[in-house]
Write an enzyme that holds these catalytic residues in place. Structure first.
Site, short mmCIF file in Angstrom:
data_model
loop_
_atom_site.label_atom_id
_atom_site.label_comp_id
_atom_site.label_asym_id
_atom_site.label_seq_id
_atom_site.Cartn_x
_atom_site.Cartn_y
_atom_site.Cartn_z
N ASP A 161 -1.79 1.27 -31.41
CA ASP A 161 -1.86 -0.11 -30.93
C ASP A 161 -0.51 -0.43 -30.27
OD1 ASP A 161 -1.54 -2.91 -30.83
OD2 ASP A 161 -2.68 -3.24 -32.67
N TYR A 191 -4.19 -6.59 -8.92
CA TYR A 191 -5.51 -6.05 -8.54
C TYR A 191 -6.43 -7.16 -8.10
CZ TYR A 191 -3.98 -2.53 -12.03
OH TYR A 191 -3.29 -1.64 -12.79
N PHE A 192 -7.22 -6.88 -7.08
CA PHE A 192 -8.33 -7.77 -6.76
C PHE A 192 -9.52 -7.30 -7.61
CE2 PHE A 192 -6.68 -10.90 -3.82
CZ PHE A 192 -5.37 -10.50 -3.87
N LYS A 208 -1.35 -12.75 -17.89
CA LYS A 208 -0.87 -11.92 -16.76
C LYS A 208 0.35 -12.59 -16.12
CE LYS A 208 -3.72 -8.55 -17.09
NZ LYS A 208 -3.23 -7.24 -17.53
N ASN A 252 -11.32 -0.56 -26.54
CA ASN A 252 -12.22 -0.97 -25.46
C ASN A 252 -12.55 0.24 -24.57
OD1 ASN A 252 -13.75 -2.72 -23.97
ND2 ASN A 252 -12.06 -3.56 -22.80
N SER A 293 -2.94 -9.11 -11.86
CA SER A 293 -4.25 -9.49 -11.32
C SER A 293 -4.08 -10.57 -10.27
CB SER A 293 -5.10 -10.02 -12.48
OG SER A 293 -6.22 -10.72 -12.00
N LYS A 351 -9.20 -8.03 -21.68
CA LYS A 351 -9.48 -8.52 -20.32
C LYS A 351 -10.75 -9.34 -20.17
CE LYS A 351 -11.96 -4.35 -19.00
NZ LYS A 351 -12.21 -3.30 -18.06
N ASP A 365 -14.71 -20.40 -11.66
CA ASP A 365 -14.73 -19.45 -10.54
C ASP A 365 -13.97 -19.99 -9.32
OD1 ASP A 365 -15.93 -17.12 -11.35
OD2 ASP A 365 -17.97 -17.78 -10.90
N THR A 383 -5.64 -13.05 -10.28
CA THR A 383 -5.85 -14.30 -11.01
C THR A 383 -4.56 -15.13 -11.05
OG1 THR A 383 -6.88 -15.22 -13.00
CG2 THR A 383 -5.37 -13.43 -13.36
N ASN A 408 -18.50 -9.03 -15.68
CA ASN A 408 -18.22 -8.81 -14.27
C ASN A 408 -19.49 -8.48 -13.49
OD1 ASN A 408 -15.34 -7.52 -15.63
ND2 ASN A 408 -15.23 -9.18 -14.18
N TYR A 417 -6.59 -15.51 -20.42
CA TYR A 417 -6.37 -14.14 -19.94
C TYR A 417 -5.44 -14.17 -18.73
CZ TYR A 417 -7.28 -10.31 -16.73
OH TYR A 417 -7.11 -9.31 -15.81
C1 UD1 Z 1 -12.81 -12.07 -13.20
C2 UD1 Z 1 -11.79 -13.02 -13.70
C3 UD1 Z 1 -10.44 -12.56 -13.28
C4 UD1 Z 1 -10.18 -11.17 -13.78
C5 UD1 Z 1 -11.28 -10.22 -13.35
C6 UD1 Z 1 -11.14 -8.93 -14.11
C7 UD1 Z 1 -12.96 -15.16 -13.89
C8 UD1 Z 1 -13.08 -16.55 -13.37
N1 UD1 Z 1 -12.08 -14.37 -13.26
O1 UD1 Z 1 -12.76 -12.09 -11.77
O2 UD1 Z 1 -9.45 -13.44 -13.80
O3 UD1 Z 1 -8.95 -10.69 -13.32
O4 UD1 Z 1 -12.55 -10.78 -13.68
O5 UD1 Z 1 -12.09 -8.03 -13.70
O6 UD1 Z 1 -13.67 -14.81 -14.79
N2 UD1 Z 1 -21.00 -13.22 -10.57
C9 UD1 Z 1 -22.32 -13.58 -10.54
N3 UD1 Z 1 -23.13 -13.18 -11.57
C10 UD1 Z 1 -22.66 -12.45 -12.63
C11 UD1 Z 1 -21.30 -12.08 -12.65
C12 UD1 Z 1 -20.48 -12.49 -11.62
O7 UD1 Z 1 -22.76 -14.24 -9.61
O8 UD1 Z 1 -23.44 -12.16 -13.54
C13 UD1 Z 1 -20.11 -13.60 -9.46
C14 UD1 Z 1 -18.98 -14.51 -9.87
O9 UD1 Z 1 -19.36 -15.86 -9.83
C15 UD1 Z 1 -17.92 -14.16 -8.84
C16 UD1 Z 1 -18.20 -12.69 -8.51
O10 UD1 Z 1 -19.52 -12.43 -8.96
O11 UD1 Z 1 -18.11 -14.91 -7.69
C17 UD1 Z 1 -17.25 -11.74 -9.21
O12 UD1 Z 1 -17.23 -12.05 -10.59
P1 UD1 Z 1 -16.48 -11.13 -11.65
O13 UD1 Z 1 -16.90 -9.74 -11.49
O14 UD1 Z 1 -16.68 -11.77 -13.00
O15 UD1 Z 1 -14.97 -11.21 -11.21
P2 UD1 Z 1 -14.03 -12.48 -10.95
O16 UD1 Z 1 -14.60 -13.71 -11.49
O17 UD1 Z 1 -13.65 -12.47 -9.52
#
Ligand code: UD1
Length: 338
Positions: free
Chosen positions: A60, A180-181, A156, A37, A127, A87, A300, A129, A202, A152
């Site tokens: 690996d 991590y946040f 963790k 990755n 995480s 991830k 979410d 999470t 993300n 996932y």
């Molecule tokens: C996600 C994971 C979390 C993980 C982390 C790793 C989920 C529910 N949670 O966090 O377990 O540790 O990634 O990086 O998947 N958003 C949009 N449009 C998009 C993408 C995201 O609106 O195209 C919003 C999402 O709804 C969220 C925020 O952006 O409110 C952040 O999303 P994201 O970056 O995917 O992270 P998490 O969901 O917080």
């Protein structure tokens, strides 16, 4: 020789930035990464930024024999920073066993190797999470660990418990869990950053790819949540600040005389909504982003951000960058990608 530390996943997003910070502090990171990755050019970038070329093994981490051979070869290791893991949250729902096999399997090999070769220090990539949907948006390390929202997330939680159980069994282990946040941003040189495979899951890589024209439009997943602007709130933390926290955690671990098992939240302590991220991205980079409001995404969490007091007080960690800097660096990195 006595500053050698294994970094699994050291060519990955957070791992590569951590390797840079370790080198700055005089550590000798040894990278284990099979590029599933990531990309080999990341190692060249590490050399370019730091002027050093860490030892690298393309192995690996679930391959016990190969992993033991590495530990055997380096008798002066301090320990391990264990990043290597799958991830992608969505993929973990459709292919959960891949996640259990890789994330939990590699953790077992790491812990076995630590016991066999008397390695004390373990820093693990966890995480936020693990808090699931919290009762209060601001979480401390004592907030309850809840059912996560994906396989996932479960891996963790399981890895955290594995470390705790090994510690409780009386093993000579110093286990630091870093929760991590939301990591965002890129190296200020724009030579290191996140390399999402395929369509990003993300938010920030989706934003930068949309700004670049790789994706047509960003969808905001819901604007009818119970938050000030209706969009989800997260704690977005610059990857370089996150990387620095690993070095501080390792320094701290080295100073402890007793074995321990400790969790730290790594976040800024400040929540930002999805719309705030979009608006800040547009402002700092002076461009317009094509986005629409869409449906909520299943799983979410409404809002979560860190209470980061423990990392501040115990590790002496302070964030240097805010979301404006992070979103600028993310865009600089994206622009530089082929
Ligand atoms: C996600 C994971 C979390 C993980 C982390 C790793 C989920 C529910 N949670 O966090 O377990 O540790 O990634 O990086 O998947 N958003 C949009 N449009 C998009 C993408 C995201 O609106 O195209 C919003 C999402 O709804 C969220 C925020 O952006 O409110 C952040 O999303 P994201 O970056 O995917 O992270 P998490 O969901 O917080």
């Amino acid at each position: 020789m006595d500053r050698q530390i294994i970094v699994t996943g050291g060519a990955g997003y957070i791992g590569s930035h951590t390797v840079i910070e370790l080198l700055k502090e005089g550590y000798e990171p040894i990278i284990i990464d099979d590029f599933r990755n990531s990309k080999p050019f990341i190692l060249d970038r590490i050399t370019e930024i730091s002027g050093e070329t860490p030892i690298h093994y393309s192995v690996d981490c679930t391959d016990e024999e190969a992993m033991m051979a590495i530990f055997e070869k380096h008798p002066n290791l301090l320990g391990i920073i264990h990043f290597a893991a799958d991830k992608a949250v969505g993929e973990s729902v459709t292919n959960p066993l891949k996640y259990y096999q890789n994330n939990v399997g590699s953790m077992a090999v790491v812990l076995k190797g630590m016991a066999k070769y008397n390695l004390e220090h373990l820093v693990f990539s966890s995480s936020c999470t693990v808090y699931g949907e919290p009762d209060q948006a601001e979480v401390t390390e004592d907030s309850p660990v809840r059912e996560a929202n994906s396989p996932y997330g479960h891996t963790k939680i399981i890895c955290e418990k594995m470390i705790r159980d090994v510690f409780a069994s009386g093993a000579a282990i110093k286990g630091t869990l870093l929760r991590y946040f939301n990591p965002i941003g890129a190296h200020p040189s724009a030579r290191l950053g996140e390399l999402p495979q395929g369509i990003p899951n993300n938010l920030v890589p989706y934003i930068t790819q949309t700004a670049k024209g790789i994706r047509e439009q960003l969808t905001v997943f819901g604007d009818d949540y119970d938050t000030p602007d209706g969009t989800n709130i997260r704690d977005y933390i610059h990857v370089v600040d996150l990387a620095r926290a690993h070095v501080l955690a390792l320094n701290w671990s080295l100073n402890q005389s007793q074995t321990f098992y400790e969790a730290f939240n790594l976040g800024t302590g400040k929540g930002s909504s999805v719309l705030e991220i979009i608006n800040t991205f547009e402002k700092v980079n002076q461009l317009k982003l094509n986005y629409q409001i869409g449906e909520r995404r299943a799983g979410d969490v409404v809002q979560i951000y860190a209470n980061g007091n423990k990392a501040k007080e115990v590790l002496g960690w302070e964030c240097e960058y805010d979301i404006s800097a992070a979103l600028k660096h993310s865009w600089e990195w994206e622009k530089g990608l082929e």
